[in-house]
Each structure stands twice: as C-alpha cells, then as structure tokens.
Scaffold this active site. Structure first.
Site, mmCIF file in Angstrom:
data_model
loop_
_atom_site.group_PDB
_atom_site.id
_atom_site.type_symbol
_atom_site.label_atom_id
_atom_site.label_comp_id
_atom_site.label_asym_id
_atom_site.label_seq_id
_atom_site.Cartn_x
_atom_site.Cartn_y
_atom_site.Cartn_z
ATOM 1 N N HIS A 1 0.817 -1.223 0.000
ATOM 2 C CA HIS A 1 0.000 0.000 0.000
ATOM 3 C C HIS A 1 0.852 1.276 0.000
ATOM 4 O O HIS A 1 0.305 2.378 -0.077
ATOM 5 C CB HIS A 1 -0.955 0.027 1.204
ATOM 6 C CG HIS A 1 -1.978 -1.071 1.194
ATOM 7 N ND1 HIS A 1 -2.838 -1.271 0.137
ATOM 8 C CD2 HIS A 1 -2.267 -2.052 2.105
ATOM 9 C CE1 HIS A 1 -3.620 -2.315 0.399
ATOM 10 N NE2 HIS A 1 -3.296 -2.809 1.579
ATOM 11 N N ASP B 1 -2.361 -10.483 -2.497
ATOM 12 C CA ASP B 1 -2.976 -10.045 -1.238
ATOM 13 C C ASP B 1 -4.456 -9.742 -1.516
ATOM 14 O O ASP B 1 -4.821 -9.359 -2.626
ATOM 15 C CB ASP B 1 -2.255 -8.781 -0.743
ATOM 16 C CG ASP B 1 -2.710 -8.318 0.633
ATOM 17 O OD1 ASP B 1 -1.997 -8.603 1.610
ATOM 18 O OD2 ASP B 1 -3.775 -7.661 0.724
ATOM 19 N N HIS C 1 -6.194 -7.338 -0.626
ATOM 20 C CA HIS C 1 -6.398 -5.905 -0.879
ATOM 21 C C HIS C 1 -5.631 -5.479 -2.131
ATOM 22 O O HIS C 1 -4.547 -5.995 -2.413
ATOM 23 C CB HIS C 1 -5.901 -5.081 0.311
ATOM 24 C CG HIS C 1 -6.522 -5.444 1.620
ATOM 25 N ND1 HIS C 1 -5.907 -6.271 2.538
ATOM 26 C CD2 HIS C 1 -7.726 -5.109 2.145
ATOM 27 C CE1 HIS C 1 -6.691 -6.418 3.592
ATOM 28 N NE2 HIS C 1 -7.814 -5.730 3.383
ATOM 29 N N ASP D 1 -4.262 -13.079 3.144
ATOM 30 C CA ASP D 1 -5.511 -12.640 3.769
ATOM 31 C C ASP D 1 -6.718 -12.970 2.891
ATOM 32 O O ASP D 1 -7.836 -12.514 3.149
ATOM 33 C CB ASP D 1 -5.477 -11.148 4.166
ATOM 34 C CG ASP D 1 -4.769 -10.259 3.156
ATOM 35 O OD1 ASP D 1 -4.503 -10.719 2.031
ATOM 36 O OD2 ASP D 1 -4.491 -9.088 3.485
HETATM 37 N N1 Q9C Z 1 -10.810 -3.380 10.997
HETATM 38 C C1 Q9C Z 1 -2.533 -5.250 4.185
HETATM 39 O O1 Q9C Z 1 -3.103 -6.313 4.120
HETATM 40 N N2 Q9C Z 1 -8.374 -2.032 7.040
HETATM 41 N N3 Q9C Z 1 -3.132 -4.113 4.592
HETATM 42 C C2 Q9C Z 1 -8.492 -2.980 8.064
HETATM 43 C C3 Q9C Z 1 -9.646 -3.554 10.187
HETATM 44 C C4 Q9C Z 1 -7.052 -1.793 6.488
HETATM 45 C C5 Q9C Z 1 -4.523 -4.096 4.896
HETATM 46 C C6 Q9C Z 1 -9.770 -2.905 8.821
HETATM 47 C C7 Q9C Z 1 -6.543 -2.909 5.646
HETATM 48 C C8 Q9C Z 1 -5.081 -2.776 5.302
HETATM 49 C C9 Q9C Z 1 -1.068 -5.165 3.887
HETATM 50 ZN ZN ZN Z 2 -4.077 -7.251 2.593
#
Ligand code: Q9C
Ligand code: ZN
Length: 350
Positions: A163, A202, A204, A291
C-alpha cells in the site's frame, strides 16, 4: 528455498489503527512473524535466515528509485517531529490532510503526516521506520539472491509494503518491499532483468505498487483483490486503471467478489498468469498476501487451505526466477500453513 526475515520487525508494534472512526486493535502484529516462521519450519522449508540490520544507506539509492526524496526524508524523522510539536507520544497519525486545492508545505510536525499518509491505518511509533527499513532490506537480499542465480527466494517482510506508493503510506505499509525487489533485480549489474512483473495476490489491491510503476512499460503490475467499490483501499484497484502514458496497458486489476472460493479464484489467477506469460518477464515478484483465506479476520474471500499449494503450483508453471515478498495475512492460527502451502506448492512443481 532461501527464506529471509529481519528480527528487528518486533520494534514495530502499532497496537491500534483507526477504522470507521474508531480506534481498534490492529491485526498487523509482531506474532505474525513467529506464526510464519513456525509454518516454514513445520513444512520443512529451509531454515529462515535473519538479515542483519544495516545503515539505511545500503538500500537508500534503490529506495530513491521508488519513493520520493520528500517522503524518504519524512519517514525516519516523523515521530520525533510529531512529539516535539505536541503530538501524542503514542504515535503519529494525521488529523489534517490538504484539500485538493491546498498546495502549501507546512513545517509543523503535527501537519506533515497529512502530506504523506493516505489513511489512519499506519501509526508511526519510535521503532517503525527502523522496522520498515529492515523489511525493505529483507526484500533486497531475497531479490539479490535471485538476481545472482537462485531459482526463488522468500522475504518475510514485516511491516508489509504494497500500500506504500511513491509519496504515500498507509494500510500497515511504509516502504514498498515488492517494488524494492523489482528495483534490486533491475539494478543488478550484468543480469539484464529488463522486463519484470509483479503479481499481487494479497486480498487488498496493491495500490502502492500500482502507483510506483503506473507509467512504466518495463514493469507489468497485476493485482487480484476485493472489489474496491466495497472494500479497502476504495479509491484504487478498479479494472479501468490500466497504466498511464508509456505504461498504458501494463497495469491489470482483477476486482473480485466477496466470498469467492477456490475454483473461481484459481480461474482468475490463471488468467492473470496468462497475461504475465504474454508479457514475458525475465523474473517475477509475488506480493504474497494470504488474507484471502476464508477465516482471515479482515479479508472477505473464502479460499480453503487446499487453495494455497495450487496457487504456488500455478506460479511455478510460469517458469521464471521468482521473489516472494510477504504482504498481509492475519489469521494467526493458519498463517504459517498458508504461506508454506504456497511455497511448497511452488517448489514441488519446478
Ligand atoms: N478493521 C494489508 O493487508 N483495514 N493491509 C483494516 C480492520 C485496512 C490491509 C480494517 C486494511 C489494510 C497489507
Ligand atoms: Zn491485505
């Protein structure tokens, strides 16, 4: 497979993130590294080797190819300047960021985070910049090993990186480890890794990696992820984002529906790998987030444990020197099995 990690990751323990306007415990915790190390050992993958902390100068020149000077100057001094200006000692978190027409560059350590942070998910504490440099160093060493002839290497990077863009950070990420692996391959004298690809699996969207290589036709970036219309990072990851200028056509996004299961996911992955094969890169960097697993606490895909060796197998079929760079994955009970599943699936199909 050569596996590397940096023990000093533990100096970064943000504890909380802001989400939906609430401070919540973060899932990006130091125990993730222990869980992955255990998984690698259980799977009989070569013992992970620690990389030792060095002077940031060792990777400074390469990092300057992917991040702006202003951002690289900001990161190591952000905490001190924040606290000096009266910021909370618990960590740096922007509370003001410029509107679209606001172009001024403040000196206040309270305001500067607003120049670079794109969300409230990446707290900066005293050990954060150091840990981020060590994660980057881990990716650097893994890429160097591949540049020098290893078939593949795995970098257990924490904090993750995908990110983080040229001049922004967020989403638990500070320095873009996968982009650094690309730059390391490209900059190794005599190895001629001119065309390279990043496959980001990933859950995301890899918005930082997309940002860094958006104008380049030498680096193909491909990401499979939750549809950003409904999930983080919301403002990037759409199918229409295909690259800019010379880079047009060299960024490919696969927004996928919540709840996707093994068969449909693997079909999308095959399509992505076909695109990469057509591009014919000299080497591949995999932004390896796990994830996507069905019980991940923040991901909304529904892959089973059995999907991960299959993912590794599909990647192996591309037959390219490959650097795996750890991104997300937050189910501490399964994390080690998911990562080692991919790596073993890859190795068994070389
Ligand atoms: N309640 C990576 O997987 N939102 N970043 C999370 C939690 C942010 C993920 C919400 C997600 C960022 C590297
Ligand atoms: Zn992620």
């Amino acid at each position: 497979m050569l596996s590397l990690y940096a023990a000093e990751h533990s100096q970064h323990a943000p504890g909380i993130e802001f989400w939906n306007g609430r401070a919540e415990p973060t899932v990006e915790v130091p125990a993730r590294v222990e869980a992955i190390l255990k998984g690698l050992k259980n799977a009989g993958l070569a013992d992970p080797q620690p990389v030792t902390s060095v002077d940031p100068a060792e990777i400074g020149t390469l990092l300057a190819h992917i991040h702006t000077r202003a951002y690289l100057d900001y990161l190591p001094e952000a905490y001190e300047r924040w606290v000096e200006s009266g910021g909370d000692v618990n960590g740096v978190m922007p509370f003001i960021s410029p509107g679209k027409s606001m172009q001024g560059i403040p000196q206040s350590g309270l305001a500067r985070p607003g120049l670079f942070a794109f969300d409230m998910g990446a707290l900066i504490k005293p050990g954060t910049a150091h840990a981020a440099y060590n994660a980057a160093l881990t990716a650097f060493h893994a890429a160097q090993a591949v540049a020098q002839g290893q078939r593949a290497a795995y970098a257990l990077c924490r904090p993750p990186g995908h990110h983080a863009g040229a001049n922004f950070y967020g989403g638990y990420c500070y320095l873009n480890n996968a982009a650094l692996a690309v730059e390391t391959l490209r900059s190794t004298p005599g190895y001629h890794f001119e065309r390279l690809a990043v496959l980001d699996i990933d859950v995301h969207h890899g918005n930082g990696t997309q940002d860094i290589f958006y104008g380049s036709r030498e680096v193909l970036t491909v990401s499979l992820h939750m549809d950003p219309a409904h999930e983080y990072p919301f403002f990037a990851g759409y199918r229409e984002e295909r690259g800019l200028g010379a880079g047009e056509g060299y960024n490919i996004n696969y927004p996928l529906p919540f709840g996707i299961q093994d068969a449909n996911y693997l079909a999308a992955l095959k399509d992505a790998l076909d695109e990469i094969a057509n591009f014919n890169p000299a080497a591949l960097v995999v932004a390896l987030g796990v994830d996507t697993y069905r019980s991940d606490p923040i991901g909304k895909f529904a892959l089973s444990l059995a999907a991960y060796p299959k993912i590794g197998k599909e990647i192996a079929r591309l037959s390219r020197p490959t650097v795996f760079v750890q991104e997300g994955g937050y189910d501490l009970n399964c994390l080690g099995d998911l990562v080692s599943g991919v790596l073993v699936g890859f190795e068994n199909n070389l």
